[in-house]
Design an enzyme around this catalytic site. Sequence first.
Site, PDB file in Angstrom:
ATOM      1  N   LYS A 101       0.868  -1.185   0.000  1.00 19.55           N
ATOM      2  CA  LYS A 101       0.000   0.000   0.000  1.00 19.55           C
ATOM      3  C   LYS A 101       0.901   1.230   0.000  1.00 19.55           C
ATOM      4  CE  LYS A 101      -1.870   3.084   1.564  1.00 19.55           C
ATOM      5  NZ  LYS A 101      -1.670   4.422   0.933  1.00 19.55           N
ATOM      6  N   GLU A 107       9.082   2.416  10.906  1.00 21.59           N
ATOM      7  CA  GLU A 107      10.147   3.410  10.732  1.00 21.59           C
ATOM      8  C   GLU A 107       9.461   4.763  10.603  1.00 21.59           C
ATOM      9  OE1 GLU A 107      13.208   2.974  11.130  1.00 21.59           O
ATOM     10  OE2 GLU A 107      13.371   0.800  10.987  1.00 21.59           O
ATOM     11  N   GLU A 157       9.271  17.342  13.944  1.00 22.72           N
ATOM     12  CA  GLU A 157       9.806  17.132  12.595  1.00 22.72           C
ATOM     13  C   GLU A 157       9.129  18.092  11.614  1.00 22.72           C
ATOM     14  OE1 GLU A 157       8.724  13.486  10.474  1.00 22.72           O
ATOM     15  OE2 GLU A 157      10.852  13.227  10.017  1.00 22.72           O
TER      16      GLU A 157
END
Length: 476
Positions: free
Chosen positions: A171, A246, A378
């Site tokens: 996906k 991750e 981030e």
Amino acid sequence: MDYRNLIAGGWVATGAGTPNVNPSDISDILGHAAQAGATQLDGAIAAAHDAAPGWAVSTPQQRFDVLDFIGSELLARRDELGHLLAREEGKTLPEGIGEVARAGQIFKFFAGEALRQAGDILPSVRPGVGVEVTRSPVGVVGLITPWNFPIAIPAWKVAPALAHGNAVVLKPAELVPGCAHALAEIISRSGLPAGVFNLMLGRGSQLGPQLIADPRVNAISFTGSEPTGRGIAAECGARLKKVQLEMGGKNPMVVLDDADLDVAVEVCLNGAFFSTGQRCTASSRLIVTEGIHDRFVAALTKRMRALSVGHALEAGMQVGPVVDAHQLDQNQDYLRIARAEGGEVIGGERLARATEGFFMAPALVTDTTNDMRINREEVFGPVASVIRVADYDEALAVANDTEFGLSAGICTQSLKHATHFKANAQAGMVMVNLPTAGVDYHVPFGGTKGSSYGPREQGRHAAEFYTTVKTAYTGA
Ligand code: NAD
């Protein structure tokens, strides 16, 4: 071009597809992508489930041949597919070609791994008993990937999955259906039995939960943002499903007084701004000791200002566009936040080019402290901040003061500090006089703390996730 889904070896369209827009030129529509619904995903999972037992007993030679074919074709078509990647995601053409080549090398590496399947034969502690430790495939793996490495990340999940005998439902991210489709098209001609690899294009918020909840899917490997990853971990945990995540980074790059200034500037320029800063391993916190701080900021600013930003396919461009309008707005928001917190922003302007795209100048935020939001969250764009520190000890403490732990770097000529940093940086990957981003494909990749969860990806360590260890005892 219509990007369709691959289910049980057949290409399946859906109704009206979503447009695939070039971020360098929003008038350039590359194609339209299928949007799978629940029924198609159910079909893909069923196909993988049916095909998994056959592929689990495939020979090392069969697996090698399939993976080697895919790797060879990626390498042979690196220019063409690199062009597609640059047009679709906005990396510059050389960066796009480099990423396709890396994907090819990853398939080549795992072709070799398919041949190197090994186990242990041990004497038992009991007389007359033998022990064998082997690895078995996990079964059906669901692979969920982000947009920022649209061919390398699918490659580094699909290749080990197939090498270790698993069936796959991939996906990919909504923004990059073209690269995933191109990879799937190559895989569909590789000799892999139908159903072992299936492609599902569509909304992650719809397909993801279904993929995770389905009991026929034995494991989930995800790369993407931290909030999505946390949700996936919780869902997999509740189902006792194997999971690998991750996620993001807030990667520190320490620059010490004794660093070679030219090396430090080059390392930070690359780590912070190349690939438009859209790398989970990007150097986003530049932690600089007092003695070199001003010279470093001046030299980096000069180099940053000289970077050519523009259409990803234009020759000579060093920084392509941001991936979409949402990400561009988010980058600009973070610059506003940094200013409001007391940082001084150099660069970061939105840029007009001949084509309408999502261009912004790289930005350096100076005079920041590690508690500011610009240093905690981030950004995922061409934005780096500078934190001034007194000495190495403070630099290390600041580097480790983050919820993330993917990559950490240091620029120094001191063996003592480099050695200490390698041992004490709280990160899965540590770089000395090298950018935090840019890693080899034959060694483990991953982080600590909020950046990663579960076994490492890539290299030989990929076997930890894509296999289950079996211990067999034989008596007399
Ligand atoms: P994202 O989390 O928005 O999406 C990642 C994938 O998850 C996409 O395929 C998306 O469709 C899917 N998804 C969305 N909602 C889901 C749900 N509820 N359940 C299951 N799947 C769902 O991330 P993104 O914006 O595509 O990528 C950027 C992020 O990826 C950044 O945070 C970056 O740091 C991270 N990243 C990490 C690494 C790494 O290896 N650590 C590498 C590249 C990118």
